[in-house]
Structure formats: structure tokens, C-alpha cells
Scaffold this motif. Structure first.
Motif, short mmCIF file in Angstrom:
data_model
loop_
_atom_site.label_atom_id
_atom_site.label_comp_id
_atom_site.label_asym_id
_atom_site.label_seq_id
_atom_site.Cartn_x
_atom_site.Cartn_y
_atom_site.Cartn_z
N ALA A 53 2.52 -2.68 -4.37
CA ALA A 53 3.85 -2.94 -3.82
C ALA A 53 3.77 -3.89 -2.63
O ALA A 53 4.62 -4.79 -2.47
N ASN A 54 2.76 -3.74 -1.79
CA ASN A 54 2.63 -4.56 -0.59
C ASN A 54 1.94 -5.89 -0.84
O ASN A 54 1.98 -6.78 0.02
N ASP A 55 1.31 -6.05 -2.00
CA ASP A 55 0.52 -7.25 -2.28
C ASP A 55 1.41 -8.38 -2.79
O ASP A 55 1.33 -8.82 -3.94
N VAL A 56 2.28 -8.86 -1.91
CA VAL A 56 3.20 -9.95 -2.23
C VAL A 56 3.64 -10.57 -0.91
O VAL A 56 3.58 -9.91 0.14
N GLU A 57 4.06 -11.82 -0.93
CA GLU A 57 4.38 -12.50 0.33
C GLU A 57 5.75 -12.12 0.88
O GLU A 57 6.09 -12.47 2.01
N TYR A 58 6.54 -11.40 0.09
CA TYR A 58 7.87 -10.99 0.53
C TYR A 58 7.86 -9.54 1.02
O TYR A 58 6.96 -8.77 0.69
N GLY A 59 8.92 -9.17 1.75
CA GLY A 59 9.05 -7.79 2.20
C GLY A 59 10.48 -7.47 2.55
O GLY A 59 10.80 -7.12 3.69
N LEU A 60 11.36 -7.55 1.55
CA LEU A 60 12.78 -7.34 1.83
C LEU A 60 13.21 -5.90 1.57
O LEU A 60 13.54 -5.16 2.48
N SER A 61 13.20 -5.48 0.30
CA SER A 61 13.64 -4.14 -0.05
C SER A 61 12.62 -3.51 -1.00
O SER A 61 12.00 -4.21 -1.81
N ALA A 62 12.45 -2.20 -0.90
CA ALA A 62 11.50 -1.49 -1.76
C ALA A 62 11.95 -0.06 -1.91
O ALA A 62 12.59 0.51 -1.02
N SER A 63 11.61 0.54 -3.06
CA SER A 63 11.99 1.94 -3.27
C SER A 63 10.89 2.69 -4.02
O SER A 63 9.99 2.09 -4.61
N ILE A 64 10.99 4.01 -3.96
CA ILE A 64 10.09 4.88 -4.70
C ILE A 64 10.92 5.96 -5.38
O ILE A 64 11.91 6.44 -4.81
N VAL A 65 10.53 6.32 -6.59
CA VAL A 65 11.16 7.42 -7.31
C VAL A 65 10.12 8.52 -7.45
O VAL A 65 9.10 8.35 -8.14
N THR A 66 10.36 9.62 -6.79
CA THR A 66 9.39 10.72 -6.75
C THR A 66 10.09 11.99 -6.30
O THR A 66 11.12 11.94 -5.61
#
Length: 483
Positions: free
Chosen positions: A405-418
Motif C-alpha cells: 500500500a505504501n510502495d507508491v509515490e502518492y499518498g492521498l487516500s487509503a482504506s482497509i477492510v477488516t
């Protein structure tokens, strides 16, 4: 004949100095022109900035409640026009009727919110170190600001920039995106009818080179707020920084949703489906990477494919699940990424093609695409596509999923389903994104909390919306008074 829209400068609707215009087409029916707009020149930008500078002192000295009254009335007028504005947005940008209505309502709510916030603007009082002294701060408007807005939310984003700027006592020049400038014109019609004083807010349409760049580099502009691609935003920030302007850029995203074994598959698919294919994937917060634990990977892919194939595609006024791309170039870009993904070795499970049928022959339609067998270093997993394309990436465990998830040059929005509270808390603490969600889609934002990104998703200076939305548009003065 299509409606001809003019620039709004110093309280008047005026034609461009260039005498040139450009047309905007209906994405569902490109042969239909929805509006003709001014193809403005740097001279038009200069005139708008001169008007804003001339009006700035008087507007700054207008009491906050009076400024708030104008904002409140603007929102009320837009609400009175909600149905027609919704249809205009659909015809211009391609959103479904439901999506467009939600966006118009958001703009209404934003003006109501900042109308109220204008009553609360002030500083803080601190205890001085000596007797017979006062120590306090006061907030002052930045001055004249340039607002450069995108086509994908053509009324909500102008609203969430313009409303706090005006509430704080700034004057503004707005440059809307050329793909969908009509909604900004409607917003300015409401501002004008609400009694906004001449010159306080101005709108100039045209290209980035003829309007955006002169606006960003003008000596009399004190701050620039931009939303759009990372490439253009970086250029805007560099241009604005030449004379130390305050700058705020919200840019691209490559947003992940992590799906863990404890997740309900049906719920996870719904979260990913809405996040990836809503607004035709044309959102900076759209989910474009599903990072799925290996235990449920195959089951998830099957369910995701079924969801995608059931998405109803059509003209936005018919209110389907998904409308067309905004333009031919955006459609072609998505189709090119679909072809690239297959060349890279990913498996195209479904979609990624122009739908068949007479009703789709003219519009900029594409079927929502789902890729499996995606490596995180593939271009389709690293680059912002801005279309309804979802890459499903397999993870061995939580740590692997978080790293992907973190291995990308962007960092805008992220979510987890758990359903695992520890995983949820770890994700929130360690994800490199400005917006972190648990059991939620990556899209969708509350207007009263800060919004912004990390890494190449933002200039990492000032956040937008809520109280933070006022920070960019104000300067703090500290006052020491010995009485």
C-alpha cells in the motif's frame, strides 16, 4: 445555438480581449455542444487581478457577519437552482444524475458552512509575561488569491476554495478547467445575485498557458490554490514560489484498499466497487488498487468481476451506475492503460473495452475493468489512470499488504477492510496517506475536517476544508500591547 458564457470581471459579464471562444461538449453525446466559453488571454487575467486588488481592502474591512450573509445567500440561490444545476453538471461533465445532485448539494453545504465560520474568525489571547500588557493574535486575509480548479468536481471544488477565501476577507480570481467551466459560471451567477461587491470574486476561462500560468506568476497575487494532476500542480507550485507566494496544491492519487481475511467479501467488494467505479473512476481519491490477502484472493477476484460486469453504464441523465468519461482524450488514456496492463502481464478479468450497442456509439463510454495477477511495480499499479480500472494485488500477510500500500509515490487516500481492531489501528498509524479509512471506500469526504495528501499527492503545506481550509487564506499577526 449553444449558450455563450462570458468572463466575470469586476462585477460584470464580459467577453475576452482575445475575441476567441471554445466549445464544451456533452460527454454522452459529443455532437451536442453544452456551452461556448471565452478563450481568454493574459490581458484578461490582468484585468481580473486588477479588479480583485482594487476591491481587496474594502472587502477585508467588511465585517465577517456581512461577508457571511453573502455566502449564505449564495448557497440559498444555488439550492433554488439545484435541479437545473444538477442537469447542467451531468451534461457538461458526464456524472450520473445522483452523483451530480450530490456534488451540487455539497457546494450548497460548503457555502452554508463557511457563512457560519465567517462569524468566528478571530485570534487567540495569551497571558503576557509582564504586568499591564496584552498579548494576542489576530487573523488577517492573505490578500488576492488565484484559484485553479479541475473538471472532475466542477462546482464542489470551486466552492471549497472560494467560500473560505471570501469568508476570510480575500478577493479572488478563479480559473476553472476548460473541460467543464459551466458550473463555475453558474456559481458566479449565484454570487452576483447574492450581492457580492464588484471585483471581490472574478472568473476567467481559458487554457492553462494563457490563464493559469499568468495567474500563478502575477506579482499582485498573494496565494495560489490548485487542484489537479501532480505534473501540472508541481509546475504551478514552482511558478508561484518564484516570488514566495503562498501555495497549496492537491494533486494525484493511487489509492489502495487493503482487504484482510476477516473482511466480509460482499462488503469489501461493494466498498471497492463504489470507490473504483463511482464517478467513472475520475476522482483523485478513487480506489485503483485492491491489495487482498492470499487466503481470500481468488474468492475476492471472482466476486469483484461479478460486481464489475453488473455495473450499468449509460448517459448520466438516465441515472445509471456509471456515466461516460469527460472527454475523448480521457477515454483514450484509460483504454491505453488497459492495453498496457495486458502487455505488462496482468490478467484482464473483465471490462476495459468500449461497450457495444447503438446507445454507446457516440459517447465516451468504457466498461469498468478489473485486473488480476498485478505486480505492484507495474505501471497500472503505480500511475494514476483516472478511469474505472481496478488492479487486484495479492498480499501474503498484513505486513506485506501495508508495504504494498505504501510502495507508491502518492499518498492521498487509503482504506482497509477488516474486523481485526489491531490491524485497523496499525493501518491508521502506518499508512502513508493524508486520509485513512477503516471499512470505508477511499472516496467521499466530510466538509468540516481537513483534506490533503502526503508525498506527491500534495505540496504538503496547507490542508483544505473545515477550519484548516481557512488557514491557507489567512495570515496571523501577533500583537504585543503595553497599556
Amino acid at each position: 445555438m449553444p449558450t455563450v458564457y462570458e468572463n466575470y470581471v469586476d462585477g460584470e459579464w464580459v467577453v475576452s480581449e482575445s475575441g476567441d471562444t471554445f466549445d464544451v461538449q456533452n460527454p454522452a453525446e459529443p455532437s451536442s455542444i453544452v456551452g461556448r466559453f471565452q478563450s481568454s488571454s493574459p490581458a484578461d487575467v490582468d484585468a481580473a487581478i486588477d479588479a480583485a486588488v482594487a476591491a481587496q481592502e474594502t472587502w477585508a474591512n467588511t465585517p465577517g457577519p456581512e461577508r457571511g450573509d453573502v455566502l449564505k445567500r449564495t448557497g440559498e440561490l444555488l439550492e433554488e437552482r439545484k435541479e437545473s444545476a444538477t442537469e447542467a453538471l451531468v451534461r457538461e461533465e458526464g456524472k450520473t444524475r445522483s452523483e451530480a445532485a450530490g456534488e451540487v448539494q455539497r457546494a450548497i453545504d460548503i457555502f452554508a458552512y463557511y457563512a457560519q465560520k465567517s462569524l468566528d474568525l478571530g485570534g487567540i489571547s495569551k497571558s503576557p509575561s509582564g504586568r499591564n500588557k496584552d498579548l494576542y493574535t489576530k487573523r488577517e486575509p492573505l490578500g488576492t488569491v488565484g484559484l485553479i480548479t479541475p473538471w472532475n468536481y466542477p462546482v464542489a471544488i470551486p466552492a471549497w476554495k472560494l467560500a473560505p477565501a471570501l469568508a476570510a476577507g480575500n478577493t479572488a480570481v478563479v480559473k476553472p478547467a476548460s473541460a467543464a467551466p459551466g458550473m463555475t459560471a453558474i456559481l458566479f451567477e449565484c454570487l452576483d445575485e447574492a450581492g457580492l461587491p464588484d471585483g471581490v470574486a472574478n472568473m476567467v476561462t481559458g487554457s492553462g498557458s494563457s490563464v493559469g500560468t499568468p495567474l500563478a506568476e502575477h506579482d499582485d497575487v498573494d496565494g495560489v490554490s490548485f487542484t489537479g494532476s501532480t505534473a501540472v500542480g508541481t509546475s504551478v507550485a514552482q511558478t508561484a514560489a518564484d516570488d514566495l507566494k503562498r501555495v497549496q496544491c492537491e494533486m494525484g492519487g493511487k489509492n489502495p484498499t487493503v482487504v484482510m481475511p476477516s473482511a466480509d467479501i460482499e462488503e469489501a467488494v461493494e466498498i471497492l466497487g463504489v470507490g473504483a467505479f463511482g464517478t467513472t473512476g475520475q476522482s483523485c481519491t478513487a480506489a485503483s488498487r485492491a491489495i487482498v490477502h492470499e487466503e481470500i484472493y481468488d474468492e475476492f477476484v471472482d466476486a469483484m468481476v461479478e460486481y464489475a460486469t453488473d455495473v450499468e453504464i449509460g448517459a448520466g441523465l438516465d441515472d445509471p451506475d456509471m456515466g461516460p468519461h469527460v472527454s475523448k482524450s480521457e477515454l483514450e488514456s484509460t483504454l491505453e492503460y488497459v492495453e498496457l496492463g495486458q502487455q505488462e502481464g496482468a490478467t484482464l478479468e473483465t471490462g476495459g473495452e468500449r461497450p457495444s450497442g447503438a446507445e454507446y456509439e457516440e459517447g465516451y463510454y468504457v466498461e469498468p475493468a478489473v485486473f488480476s495477477d498485478v505486480d505492484n511495480d507495474m505501471q497500472i499499479a503505480q500511475e494514476e489512470i483516472f478511469g474505472p480500472v481496478l488492479s487486484v494485488i495479492e498480499a501474503t500477510d498484513f505486513e506485506d499488504a501495508l508495504a504494498l500500500a505504501n510502495d507508491v509515490e502518492y499518498g492521498l487516500s487509503a482504506s482497509i477492510v477488516t474486523q481485526d481492531l489491531t490491524e485497523a489501528d496499525e493501518f491508521v498509524d502506518r499508512i502513508e496517506a493524508g486520509v485513512a479509512k477503516v471499512n470505508e471506500k477511499t472516496t467521499g469526504l466530510e466538509l468540516h475536517v481537513p483534506f490533503g495528501g502526503y508525498k506527491n499527492s500534495s505540496t504538503n503545506t496547507y490542508r483544505e476544508q473545515g477550519d484548516a481550509g481557512l488557514d491557507f487564506f489567512t495570515s496571523t499577526k501577533t500583537v504585543y500591547r503595553n497599556y
